[in-house]
Scaffold this active site. Structure first.
Site, PDB file in Angstrom:
ATOM      1  CB  THR A   1      -1.109  -0.316   0.917  1.00  0.00           C
ATOM      2  OG1 THR A   1      -1.703  -1.317   1.148  1.00  0.00           O
ATOM      3  CG2 THR A   1      -1.944   1.086   1.442  1.00  0.00           C
TER       4      THR A   1
ATOM      5  CE  LYS B   1       1.955   1.353   4.354  1.00  0.00           C
ATOM      6  NZ  LYS B   1       1.448   1.021   3.868  1.00  0.00           N
TER       7      LYS B   1
ATOM      8  CE  LYS C   1      -4.791  -1.660   1.375  1.00  0.00           C
ATOM      9  NZ  LYS C   1      -5.268  -2.322   2.018  1.00  0.00           N
TER      10      LYS C   1
HETATM   11  P1  NAP Z   1       5.687  -6.393   6.997  1.00  0.00           P
HETATM   12  O1  NAP Z   1       5.350  -7.386   8.575  1.00  0.00           O
HETATM   13  O2  NAP Z   1       6.180  -5.600   8.384  1.00  0.00           O
HETATM   14  O3  NAP Z   1       6.235  -7.034   6.160  1.00  0.00           O
HETATM   15  C1  NAP Z   1       7.317  -6.221   5.298  1.00  0.00           C
HETATM   16  C2  NAP Z   1       8.410  -6.373   5.279  1.00  0.00           C
HETATM   17  O4  NAP Z   1       9.140  -5.735   4.344  1.00  0.00           O
HETATM   18  C3  NAP Z   1       9.210  -6.713   6.073  1.00  0.00           C
HETATM   19  O5  NAP Z   1       9.656  -7.962   6.485  1.00  0.00           O
HETATM   20  C4  NAP Z   1       9.984  -5.241   5.750  1.00  0.00           C
HETATM   21  O6  NAP Z   1      11.823  -6.102   6.210  1.00  0.00           O
HETATM   22  C5  NAP Z   1      10.501  -6.157   4.095  1.00  0.00           C
HETATM   23  N1  NAP Z   1      11.306  -4.353   3.733  1.00  0.00           N
HETATM   24  C6  NAP Z   1      11.312  -3.281   3.839  1.00  0.00           C
HETATM   25  N2  NAP Z   1      11.948  -2.665   3.721  1.00  0.00           N
HETATM   26  C7  NAP Z   1      12.474  -3.597   2.820  1.00  0.00           C
HETATM   27  C8  NAP Z   1      13.262  -3.044   1.586  1.00  0.00           C
HETATM   28  N3  NAP Z   1      14.141  -1.932   0.904  1.00  0.00           N
HETATM   29  N4  NAP Z   1      13.973  -4.029   0.775  1.00  0.00           N
HETATM   30  C9  NAP Z   1      13.786  -5.541   1.739  1.00  0.00           C
HETATM   31  N5  NAP Z   1      12.260  -5.359   2.069  1.00  0.00           N
HETATM   32  C10 NAP Z   1      12.238  -4.448   2.910  1.00  0.00           C
HETATM   33  O7  NAP Z   1       3.943  -5.767   6.650  1.00  0.00           O
HETATM   34  P2  NAP Z   1       3.408  -6.382   6.440  1.00  0.00           P
HETATM   35  O8  NAP Z   1       2.194  -6.765   7.022  1.00  0.00           O
HETATM   36  O9  NAP Z   1       3.273  -7.697   5.516  1.00  0.00           O
HETATM   37  O10 NAP Z   1       2.642  -4.784   5.283  1.00  0.00           O
HETATM   38  C11 NAP Z   1       3.379  -5.020   4.171  1.00  0.00           C
HETATM   39  C12 NAP Z   1       2.119  -4.399   2.638  1.00  0.00           C
HETATM   40  O11 NAP Z   1       1.140  -4.408   2.759  1.00  0.00           O
HETATM   41  C13 NAP Z   1       2.446  -2.737   3.757  1.00  0.00           C
HETATM   42  O12 NAP Z   1       2.677  -1.811   3.016  1.00  0.00           O
HETATM   43  C14 NAP Z   1       0.694  -2.769   4.648  1.00  0.00           C
HETATM   44  O13 NAP Z   1       0.547  -1.474   4.180  1.00  0.00           O
HETATM   45  C15 NAP Z   1      -0.042  -3.836   3.486  1.00  0.00           C
HETATM   46  N6  NAP Z   1      -1.450  -4.448   3.839  1.00  0.00           N
HETATM   47  C16 NAP Z   1      -1.201  -5.207   5.212  1.00  0.00           C
HETATM   48  C17 NAP Z   1      -2.015  -5.369   5.209  1.00  0.00           C
HETATM   49  C18 NAP Z   1      -2.081  -6.430   6.598  1.00  0.00           C
HETATM   50  O14 NAP Z   1      -2.849  -6.860   7.145  1.00  0.00           O
HETATM   51  N7  NAP Z   1      -1.229  -7.318   7.300  1.00  0.00           N
HETATM   52  C19 NAP Z   1      -3.557  -6.154   5.040  1.00  0.00           C
HETATM   53  C20 NAP Z   1      -3.854  -5.046   3.460  1.00  0.00           C
HETATM   54  C21 NAP Z   1      -1.997  -4.435   2.839  1.00  0.00           C
HETATM   55  P3  NAP Z   1      12.106  -6.029   7.517  1.00  0.00           P
HETATM   56  O15 NAP Z   1      11.849  -7.610   8.356  1.00  0.00           O
HETATM   57  O16 NAP Z   1      14.067  -5.759   7.600  1.00  0.00           O
HETATM   58  O17 NAP Z   1      11.172  -5.122   8.809  1.00  0.00           O
END
Ligand code: NAP
Length: 289
Positions: free
Chosen positions: A96, A239, A171
């Site tokens: 997102t 965010k 979104k």
């Molecule tokens: P998350 O658990 O924080 O996953 C994001 C991953 O991306 C982390 O493992 C992070 O690594 C990695 N990352 C960040 N910057 C990076 C980079 N420069 N290079 C390589 N890897 C990198 O978050 P999430 O819940 O999966 O959500 C991911 C996205 O989907 C977000 O934008 C969120 O708003 C969206 N989203 C989430 C949900 C939900 O229910 N969770 C639903 C819809 C949409 P690190 O381990 O080093 O931090």
């Protein structure tokens, strides 16, 4: 066999990678913190040392990182996707992020003979685990058609909403609604508890009537179990609400209820709960949970 790349094996990414692996794709993975990819590497994914290496080894590359700044780094960084050979490849950002960054990525991809889609998702960690996410895309029809096969492995709904940036705008519309259902669910619980009602009974009854919604069905049970783990991080919802409010301002519209939700989540974050799931909003009322 199709070679898929996946960058960002966090809460959402890890489940999506599993669906791809279960369908016999070769899945090349990279994550900033390598340990978070260990499990899927054990299950058959191939670790690559950078987004560039993932891209060189893949035909379709998915990204699902945290913030727009992470998306920028993954695409435009010194070891980023655009440093790889991308001609005829398809780049799909599931993060997102902002509509303007999606447009920029699309322009760069087109200049280099590649295609891109912004394709943020809805349906939460459960939807990712079950493979039933709703995916909202922006980009051209050829890219959308090319993405169908792999996206269908982790989604039950995949819709093209218009040119680059349209997926992110959709979104944002989704998150404006979720702001309302999360604050509504929280105030419902606060009120029902104060009135001395049986909360489980109330949630079950209300969710069968006109107030039925996804937040109530999926997050109220977590609150009742005092489970505040993410799910969907408070910091990521903040965010999203910031992006939605910025875009609204650019369009000259005022969204007072969304502003209020942002204010409440900002307060929650200031209290140190930014790494909790969004259901933790109730902590603003129930101090000791
Ligand atoms: P998350 O658990 O924080 O996953 C994001 C991953 O991306 C982390 O493992 C992070 O690594 C990695 N990352 C960040 N910057 C990076 C980079 N420069 N290079 C390589 N890897 C990198 O978050 P999430 O819940 O999966 O959500 C991911 C996205 O989907 C977000 O934008 C969120 O708003 C969206 N989203 C989430 C949900 C939900 O229910 N969770 C639903 C819809 C949409 P690190 O381990 O080093 O931090």
């Amino acid at each position: 066999m199709k070679r898929i790349g996946f960058i960002g094996t966090g809460v959402m990414g890890i489940s999506i990678v599993r669906h791809l692996l279960n369908n016999d794709y070769t899945v090349n993975v990279f994550n900033r913190t390598k340990a978070k990819a260990d499990e899927v590497v054990k299950e058959g994914a191939v670790w690559q040392n950078s987004p560039k290496d993932v891209t060189n080894a893949s035909d379709i590359v998915f990204t699902m990182v945290g913030y727009p700044s992470d998306v920028e780094e993954v695409y435009y960084g010194s070891e980023g996707i655009f440093k790889a050979e991308i001609k005829d490849k398809l780049l799909i950002d599931l993060t997102t992020s902002t509509p303007s960054l999606a447009e920029q990525i699309s322009d760069t991809a087109n200049e280099k003979g590649a295609r891109s889609l912004d394709a943020p998702v809805s349906g939460g960690d459960l939807g990712a685990r079950k493979g039933t996410l709703t995916v909202m895309a922006g980009g051209d029809l050829d890219a959308f058609n090319q993405a169908q096969e792999s996206v269908s492995l982790f989604s039950s709904e995949f819709t093209l909403h218009g040119p680059a940036g349209s997926g992110q705008h959709t979104k944002m519309a989704n998150q404006i609604m979720v702001a309302g259902t999360m604050t509504g669910m929280t105030e419902l619980l606060v009120y029902a508890e104060k009135a001395g009602l049986d909360l489980e009974k109330v949630v079950k009854t209300v969710n069968g009537g006109a107030a039925q919604n996804w937040s109530l069905a999926n997050y109220a049970p977590r609150v009742l179990k005092e489970d505040y783990s993410p799910g969907f991080f408070v910091k990521h919802f903040l965010k999203d609400l910031s992006i939605a409010l910025d875009e609204a301002e650019l369009m000259g519209i005022d969204l007072p209820a969304t502003k209020k939700a942002h204010e409440l989540y900002d307060k929650l974050s200031d209290k140190g709960f930014e790494d909790d799931g969004t259901q933790a909003l109730i902590k603003l009322w129930w101090e000791n949970v």
